[in-house]
Design an enzyme around this catalytic site. Sequence first.
Site, PDB file in Angstrom:
ATOM      1  N   CYS A 116       0.817  -1.217   0.000  1.00 32.86           N
ATOM      2  CA  CYS A 116       0.000   0.000   0.000  1.00 32.86           C
ATOM      3  C   CYS A 116       0.854   1.272   0.000  1.00 32.86           C
ATOM      4  CB  CYS A 116      -0.927   0.024   1.207  1.00 32.86           C
ATOM      5  SG  CYS A 116      -1.991  -1.421   1.292  1.00 32.86           S
ATOM      6  N   HIS A 256      -4.145   6.933   3.285  1.00 33.52           N
ATOM      7  CA  HIS A 256      -4.412   5.696   2.550  1.00 33.52           C
ATOM      8  C   HIS A 256      -5.818   5.216   2.903  1.00 33.52           C
ATOM      9  CE1 HIS A 256      -4.268   1.725   1.034  1.00 33.52           C
ATOM     10  NE2 HIS A 256      -4.035   1.135   2.189  1.00 33.52           N
ATOM     11  N   ASN A 286     -10.138  -0.849  -0.321  1.00 31.89           N
ATOM     12  CA  ASN A 286      -8.696  -0.625  -0.227  1.00 31.89           C
ATOM     13  C   ASN A 286      -8.037  -1.015  -1.543  1.00 31.89           C
ATOM     14  OD1 ASN A 286      -5.977  -0.696   0.306  1.00 31.89           O
ATOM     15  ND2 ASN A 286      -6.149  -1.846   2.218  1.00 31.89           N
TER      16      ASN A 286
END
Length: 329
Positions: A116, A256, A286
């Site tokens: 990520c 994020h 996500n």
Amino acid sequence: MKQKPTMEILGTGRAVPDRILTNKDLEQIVDTSDEWIITRTGIRERHIANPGEPLSTLVVKAAERALTDAGVAPEEIDLIILGTVTGDSKFPATACVVQELIGAVNAAAFDISAACSGFLYGMQIAESMMLHGGYRRILLVGGEVLSSMVNWQDRDTCVLFGDGAGAVVLGPSHGEKGILSTYIKSDGSFRNLLYSPGCGSLNPPTPENVGQMLHTIRMEGREVFRHAVTSMSDALNQALDKAGLQADDLSLLIPHQANLRIIEAVGKRFHAPADKVYVNVDRYGNTSAASIPIAIDEARETGRISSGSLVGMVTFGAGFTWAAAIVQF
Ligand code: ACO
């Protein structure tokens, strides 16, 4: 004192698959509920690639939109950096596939693996390549087709992820606008809290290993949650310090997009009012390395980022890896 930037964002673009998987759809696949998913994660739906839609198709779309937005021709790109853990294949780098497809004939191209954190890791690499390597037009992309490594029988993880890509074109900064600071960090001692054990050289893709779903995502959700909040807060503080700024100076924070509760916890630590914290996890889930560049592009499109905006970006992911950047638009 506020830093002078090395490079600035010249254009942005994003792409997600057309197919949408809602929480109601997931109720048909695993023992879950729309209410559970919304309460625990804030996610309502995510975009999922169709069969035959590899990462490169999304990256190419996002990249072409960013190039158009920047007014930069593909031949002008001298470097392509792609943050991803779900490339089209093990090798070559998907950045090389993208190079050919967009016609960036004068570029070097490579992928980076920071989960990520891939996009913000890439931003620091791009900064250094511009400063010390002489590159002048860098295409930086974060993209994932995480649906390709989700275990659709595991309700702990399959509700969380979505597919997409976000791209920026970077060029040297000639004024106040640009990347004021970047910060990256890792701690490999936590690597087994969020990982995929299979299909690398440790557990090659034998029928047994694939049968045991070793190629899919394993996660200790609560531990990841705890570390994410602490590390993202640390990263943002470090990036603010490097830039000589305070959290109050930011006009927008882009965390994020993993989980609304993580986003809110980070926002709270910086006393950021809700309207200064960007949220789109409800619509995308996500998307890992894609989450920040998708948010940047959306925020520019909707006017949440405009000329003069000072934006903090912060992320956390498998490795563990974490990173932040401060950008003056
Ligand atoms: N639907 C219904 N019930 C579920 C589901 C589901 N999809 N998933 C788990 N549960 C159940 C569990 O089995 C458990 O049941 P039990 O109490 O009978 O054992 C119960 O819900 C509670 O489970 P917890 O894991 O304690 O739930 P928690 O509140 O911690 O939420 C979550 C889980 C959403 C995964 C949370 O821990 C989280 O968001 N962690 C961060 C993970 C993350 O974002 N990872 C992405 C990669 S890293 C990153 O990008 C930052």
